[in-house]
Scaffold this motif. Structure first.
Motif, PDB file in Angstrom:
ATOM      1  N   MET A 411      27.225  33.295  44.160  1.00 54.98           N
ATOM      2  CA  MET A 411      28.323  33.014  45.014  1.00 54.98           C
ATOM      3  C   MET A 411      29.503  34.290  44.540  1.00 54.98           C
ATOM      4  O   MET A 411      29.636  34.427  43.350  1.00 54.98           O
ATOM      5  N   ASP A 413      32.699  37.344  45.639  1.00 52.92           N
ATOM      6  CA  ASP A 413      33.999  37.544  46.539  1.00 52.92           C
ATOM      7  C   ASP A 413      33.173  38.171  47.819  1.00 52.92           C
ATOM      8  O   ASP A 413      32.604  39.228  47.996  1.00 52.92           O
ATOM      9  N   TYR A 466      34.250  33.424  50.080  1.00 55.42           N
ATOM     10  CA  TYR A 466      32.930  33.782  49.192  1.00 55.42           C
ATOM     11  C   TYR A 466      32.049  34.231  50.151  1.00 55.42           C
ATOM     12  O   TYR A 466      31.912  33.782  51.665  1.00 55.42           O
ATOM     13  N   GLY A 500      32.724  36.007  40.365  1.00 55.54           N
ATOM     14  CA  GLY A 500      31.326  35.655  40.774  1.00 55.54           C
ATOM     15  C   GLY A 500      30.731  34.517  39.954  1.00 55.54           C
ATOM     16  O   GLY A 500      30.884  34.250  38.738  1.00 55.54           O
TER      17      GLY A 500
END
Length: 698
Positions: A411, A413, A466, A500
């Motif tokens: 996950m 930005d 995200y 992240g």
């Protein structure tokens, strides 16, 4: 307390009526208490992996996913299957290679990354995304529906499948656990008690206490399936002593007050309450120690079982006396000779040869410590289930067909530059054990402008803040290679995006391992410290807590060492809870003998005589208690298909017998050797009479 006891005895019908009426709210409470089948949900909220899972639900509407392997099926039929899957309620989306390429295209023309991810020979893989969390009723129901739609060529793996299988087994087995525990306890009680009716009354009283305990779990909102499964078994095992004590006290008081049964029971209740409260404190302390675990399963089990012990004590001095008085005539009519009535000869043999037991203790000590410290623990929840279950068969199929055992989610930005993403994924692809990565750029190409990204792909892979990527690994969850891999991937991700994170099943299990390793140490320290303090207060002694705790810890180490020498691995839960539970539940055996030893020494008996009397009078009760605990847990250990439950029960059953044997053999030997030290380091241990005799002897 005698007045209260007499009041209870006089109003025995009222006690039974209240007991029966309490069944109603208890049943309602049981029905309304949710059972949680996902152990990973008990991880602390502050962990990054847990926060990531929450973001996944909140921002992507995706809480769980399953990898689906389809074998020997025509592409058009696979596409139809995909559409059927998408119609299932709470399936958010299904990711397959037709999302990025037309199925009419020859597979050779599909980009290598996509082909590697979705196609291997005659097998193809889909990724089914659910809109709720792994263990939610919605996700489990969706998975059940997927299994119904799927045929024999289709294998659905993933944590939701594991949780669903656990639920199905637990719901089927739970009533059988209770029946097995009750039947085996009944057998032991029939052998060790003096009447054929008494065991049924004991089980009825304890059964009601268990029912009240389970019903009162409504205040917690939900309990884990492990707690739900073990409550009845553990409560039966640890509270049986209280019932035995009440009956013995009642029989003694009937001799004191011939023909006055209510008076005899009043005194029995008073005596029992004092003794049982003292005894139950150590058991409660063992369970409360579990509450310090950051892995919230410990708190769940600890609260429920501590509550169960308290309820068991209350039922023992209210409902059980009423039952005994009501059924007094049948009890008298069905009396039989006690099997454990006279222990003089075996007791004399044990106390006479105390040096042998000390030598045995010293010989076994180092192997016990070594085995205890080297017993292998596993953390993969799937490994605790039979290999033949749907979830485990599917996991194996996915691994066989695609060489992948797991999938991590990166996950990051959303606004990370395309260049950074590309570099990051190149580095991730080079990490040992990584099979492939699927990201937005691999699905649609890095040069496609935002405006041209298909809506379904964007919805699946991007949120407001995200962006997601899927990383396939050949390593299984909860193994050293995958944990090392996760660390490396996380380091790479954070070098490009400090916010992240790497989430998913394997990262959660890595955190599970890290958290529970610390919990294991903390629980053991706190349970030992708590019980040490309790014994110190009870006996006003510095030496006795050391001796008693050391004896039971020795028994625990033997118990935990056996799997090492058998070459057996234990599930992580079993290794954590066993120390606290075995210590709390079986230290009572040692306290019982020590209390009588102290009593005889204070009356002026010499060391040998005091220990002999304490041993032979305590021996029947300790054996009855140990066998009852063994009976309550052994059958479940043999029957359960869920190794999390089976292993705990195996350890408890074996632990009860080991503690019983160690207390009967080693503890009197300790008293023999350390009698002088005990007398000098314990306040008022000898009593005035004994002190006077000691002075005269000098």
């Amino acid at each position: 307390m005698v007045k209260v006891g007499k009041w209870i005895a006089r109003h025995r019908i009222l006690m039974l009526l209240i007991g029966v009426l309490l069944i109603i709210p208890s049943v309602i409470g049981i029905a309304k208490t949710k059972v949680n089948y996902d152990l990973l949900s008990y991880l602390p909220d502050h962990l990054e992996t847990v926060k990531g899972q929450d973001i996944l639900v909140d921002e992507f509407g995706m809480g769980a996913f399953s990898m689906v392997a389809v074998e020997n099926m025509d592409m058009k039929d696979v596409q139809k299957l995909e559409k059927e899957f998408e119609k299932v309620s709470h399936v958010q989306d299904v990711l397959w290679y037709d999302d990025v390429a037309d199925i009419s295209l020859p597979t050779e023309m599909i980009p290598k990354d996509i082909r590697k991810a979705f196609i291997n020979g005659d097998a193809t893989m889909m990724l089914v995304l659910f809109d709720d969390t792994t263990s939610s009723d919605n996700s489990m129901e969706a998975l059940t529906q997927l299994r119904k739609i799927a045929n024999k060529q289709c294998f659905i793996s993933g944590m939701t499948g594991i949780v669903t299988d656990i639920k199905n087994i637990a719901m089927k087995e739970l009533p059988i656990y209770v029946v097995i525990a009750a039947l085996l306890s009944l057998v032991v009680l029939e052998i060790t008690s003096g009447s054929f009716v008494v065991p049924f009354l004991f089980l009825l009283s304890i059964g009601l206490a268990i029912l009240y305990n389970l019903g009162s779990n409504i205040i917690l909102g939900e309990t884990s399936y492990i707690t739900q499964a073990l409550t009845a078994v553990l409560q039966l095992g640890v509270t049986m002593d209280y019932s035995i004590f009440l009956l013995n006290s009642y029989e003694e008081n009937k001799k004191r007050f011939p023909g006055e049964k209510e008076r005899a029971m009043g005194h029995a209740i008073a005596n029992t309450f004092k003794s049982v409260v003292g005894s139950s404190v150590t058991t409660v302390a063992g369970f409360i120690a579990l509450c310090v675990m950051t892995f919230a399963l410990g708190r769940d089990l600890g609260i429920v079982m501590a509550k169960g012990v308290v309820i068991g004590v209350i039922c023992c001095v209210t409902i059980l006396p009423a039952l005994i008085l009501v059924f007094d005539k049948p009890i008298e009519k069905t009396r039989h000779k006690l099997l454990l009535s006279n222990m003089d000869r075996p007791s004399a043999f044990i106390t006479k040869h105390y040096k042998v037991w000390i030598v045995a203790f010293l010989v076994l000590l180092l192997p016990a410590i070594y085995g205890n410290n080297h017993t292998k623990i596993y953390y993969n929840i799937a490994d605790s289930l039979p290999a033949t279950l749907n979830s485990n068969v599917s996991i194996k199929k996915v691994k066989d067909d695609f060489g992948t055992s797991n999938m991590h989610i990166v996950m990051m930005d959303k606004n990370m530059s395309a260049r950074d993403k590309q570099q990051m994924f190149k580095k991730i692809d080079k990490v040992k054990g990584v099979k492939w990565t699927i990201s937005m750029s691999s699905l649609i190409g890095p040069s496609v402008p935002d405006s041209m990204i298909p809506k379904d792909v964007r919805k699946m892979m991007q949120s407001k803040d995200y962006e997601l990527a899927f990383v396939s690994t050949k390593y299984e969850s909860a193994t050293d290679p995958v944990n090392t891999q996760i660390k490396k991937i996380d380091k790479i991700v954070k070098s490009y995006d400090k916010s992240g994170m790497v989430i998913g099943e394997a990262p959660l299990m890595k955190d599970l391992q890290d958290v529970t390793d610390v919990d294991l140490v903390n629980v053991n320290i706190i349970s030992i410290a708590a019980i040490f303090v309790i014994i110190l207060i009870i006996f006003k002694s510095i030496s006795l807590p050391v001796i008693l705790v050391a004896v039971i810890e020795f028994a625990i180490m033997i118990n935990m060492a056996i799997p090492y020498y058998q070459g057996v691995s234990l599930p992580f839960v079993a290794s954590i809870v066993i120390g606290a539970i075995q210590l709390g539940a079986t230290v009572d055996y040692a306290i019982l003998m020590t209390t009588r030893y102290q009593k005889e020494r204070s009356r002026g008996k010499d060391k040998m005589e005091a220990i002999s009397i304490a041993h032979k009078t305590s021996m029947p009760s300790i054996i009855s208690s140990g066998l009852s605990f063994f009976a309550a847990t052994f059958g479940v250990a043999c029957y359960s298909q869920v190794e999390m439950i089976g292993s705990i029960c195996t350890l408890l059953a074996r632990g009860a017998i080991i503690s019983m044997v160690v207390v009967l053999l080693v503890l009197p030997a300790m008293f023999m050797i350390f009698d002088k030290l005990i007398c000098k380091t314990s306040i008022g241990f000898l009593g005035k009479k004994a002190k006077a005799q000691t002075s005269e002897a000098k």
